[in-house]
Enzyme design. Structure first.
Site, PDB file in Angstrom:
ATOM      1  N   LYS A  35       0.850  -1.204   0.000  1.00 15.37           N
ATOM      2  CA  LYS A  35       0.000   0.000   0.000  1.00 15.37           C
ATOM      3  C   LYS A  35       0.883   1.251   0.000  1.00 15.37           C
ATOM      4  O   LYS A  35       2.099   1.155   0.246  1.00 15.37           O
ATOM      5  CB  LYS A  35      -0.907  -0.020   1.233  1.00 15.37           C
ATOM      6  CG  LYS A  35      -0.152   0.019   2.550  1.00 15.37           C
ATOM      7  CD  LYS A  35      -1.065  -0.235   3.739  1.00 15.37           C
ATOM      8  CE  LYS A  35      -0.264  -0.282   5.025  1.00 15.37           C
ATOM      9  NZ  LYS A  35      -1.072  -0.711   6.178  1.00 15.37           N
ATOM     10  N   TYR A 252      16.432  28.970   9.813  1.00 10.71           N
ATOM     11  CA  TYR A 252      15.214  29.667  10.262  1.00 10.71           C
ATOM     12  C   TYR A 252      15.095  29.617  11.773  1.00 10.71           C
ATOM     13  O   TYR A 252      15.303  28.574  12.392  1.00 10.71           O
ATOM     14  CB  TYR A 252      13.976  29.034   9.642  1.00 10.71           C
ATOM     15  CG  TYR A 252      13.831  29.327   8.175  1.00 10.71           C
ATOM     16  CD1 TYR A 252      13.565  30.631   7.729  1.00 10.71           C
ATOM     17  CD2 TYR A 252      13.953  28.320   7.235  1.00 10.71           C
ATOM     18  CE1 TYR A 252      13.427  30.906   6.374  1.00 10.71           C
ATOM     19  CE2 TYR A 252      13.811  28.590   5.879  1.00 10.71           C
ATOM     20  CZ  TYR A 252      13.554  29.880   5.454  1.00 10.71           C
ATOM     21  OH  TYR A 252      13.423  30.143   4.119  1.00 10.71           O
TER      22      TYR A 252
END
Ligand code: PLP
Length: 355
Positions: A35, A252
């Protein structure tokens, strides 16, 4: 020159890991769980490498059809069954096995054309409490399906919530026995953790997922200890190197501040490639074959690595984010998640090569 990031898929490792499944569950047939685009590895590529499995299990109907159309003759199971009547037609046409977990799905099956025949995985809720019939519903649904002319074949399925931790599987196995001990129908129960830890769950069909990709289902046992080999290696290179002075920060938010002169490598890999943004300073990373740590926040296209102990590293030095030499399990643990999530998140912009 393209941006240096790439994912490498090792097809031999797939075969090796399937052999580990067979060693643990020698008498069970295997549904290779593919999956989510085979946990980010590419569903057709995984199916090809795992072609000796007796079946495939996934939940994307379109991918199941592609497998059939590519000529795979094995049992192909839809783990969540059909989402509407159109899927049921597709399942009949392509001989897809379907999970049935709800009354709505029973009604859809009963309304299918008279000539349609289905291979049904009857999903029992033994305590996971997501999908499946409860103890109270089971007997009636079982009788209805067992006699139904649309049902060609019936397999009992359940899923374990705690096969990877101390709570274990006994409580769910006891529930299953209470409901189904009288039935001689084939059973399909075990995920990777149950395959590795609970032989009594192996039954007729097993459903390994994460272990086929070379990662551990357990927080406290490494994939290497289990004899598994990583299939996906995510690698890149340093594209810049700089020296931070004490008190200077990087990235950041300035989340990392240098306490001493610190050599930092800028790696061409960020969260837009599938690297977890929430991986904090200290997440393991391999630069030039040497293990070190990330520094500061992960950005969209870059992250930073501590080069203090790797003086030879410079622009172009290879970096391993996870895979051979650094398990995705370790990176995931540092980032507060599981390897499943990292593998599935590999971004489409990352070129994939096979070895
Ligand atoms: C995903 C899934 C599996 C495989 O689980 P792993 O932990 O990856 O082995 C097995 N069964 C069902 C129903 C699943 O959804």
């Amino acid at each position: 020159m393209p941006r240096p990031i790439k994912a490498t898929i090792n097809l031999d490792a797939f075969r090796h890991n399937l052999a580990v499944v067979r060693r643990h569950a020698p008498r069970a047939a295997v549904f290779a769980v593919i999956k989510a685009d085979a946990y980010g590895h590419g569903v057709m590529r995984a199916a090809h490498a795992l072609a000796s499995a007796e079946g495939y299990a996934l939940l994307e109907v379109d991918a199941a059809v592609r497998l059939r159309e590519a000529g795979y003759g094995q049992r192909i199971a839809l783990l969540e069954g059909v989402f509407g009547p159109r899927d049921l037609e597709v399942a009949a046409e392509h001989r897809l096995a379907i999970a049935i977990h709800s009354q709505e799905q029973v009604r859809m099956l009963e309304a299918a054309p008279a000539d349609a025949r289905f291979d049904v995985l009857l999903k029992i809720n033994t305590g996971m409490n997501r999908l499946g019939f409860t103890s109270a519903e089971f007997a009636a649904v079982f009788d209805r399906l067992q006699q139904h002319p649309r049902v060609a074949q019936l397999t009992l399925m359940t899923h374990f919530a705690n096969a990877d931790d101390a709570r274990g599987v006994n409580w769910q196995m006891e529930c299953l026995e209470r409901l189904a001990s009288a039935s001689a129908l084939p059973r399909c129960l075990a995920n990777s953790a149950a395959i590795l830890r609970y032989p009594e769950t192996h039954a007729d069909w097993v459903r390994p997922g994460v272990m086929l990709y070379g990662c551990s289902p357990f927080a406290d046992v490494s994939a290497a200890t289990l004899g598994l080999q990583p299939v996906m290696t995510l690698a890149s290179e340093l594209i810049a190197v700089r020296e931070l002075q004490p008190g200077e920060r990087i990235g950041y938010g300035g989340a990392f501040e240098a306490a001493r002169p610190t050599r930092v490598g800028i790696v061409a890999c960020g969260y837009a490639d599938g690297y977890p943004r929430h991986a904090p300073t200290g997440t393991p990373i391999v630069v030039g074959g040497q293990r070190t740590r990330t520094l500061g926040r992960v950005s969209m296209d870059m992250l930073c690595a501590d080069l203090c102990a790797i003086p030879a590293a410079g622009v172009g030095t290879p970096v391993t984010l996870w895979g051979t030499g650094l398990s995705a399990d370790e990176v995931a643990a540092a980032a507060g998640t599981v390897s499943y999530e990292l593998l599935c998140a590999l971004a489409p912009r990352v070129p994939v090569t096979e070895v």
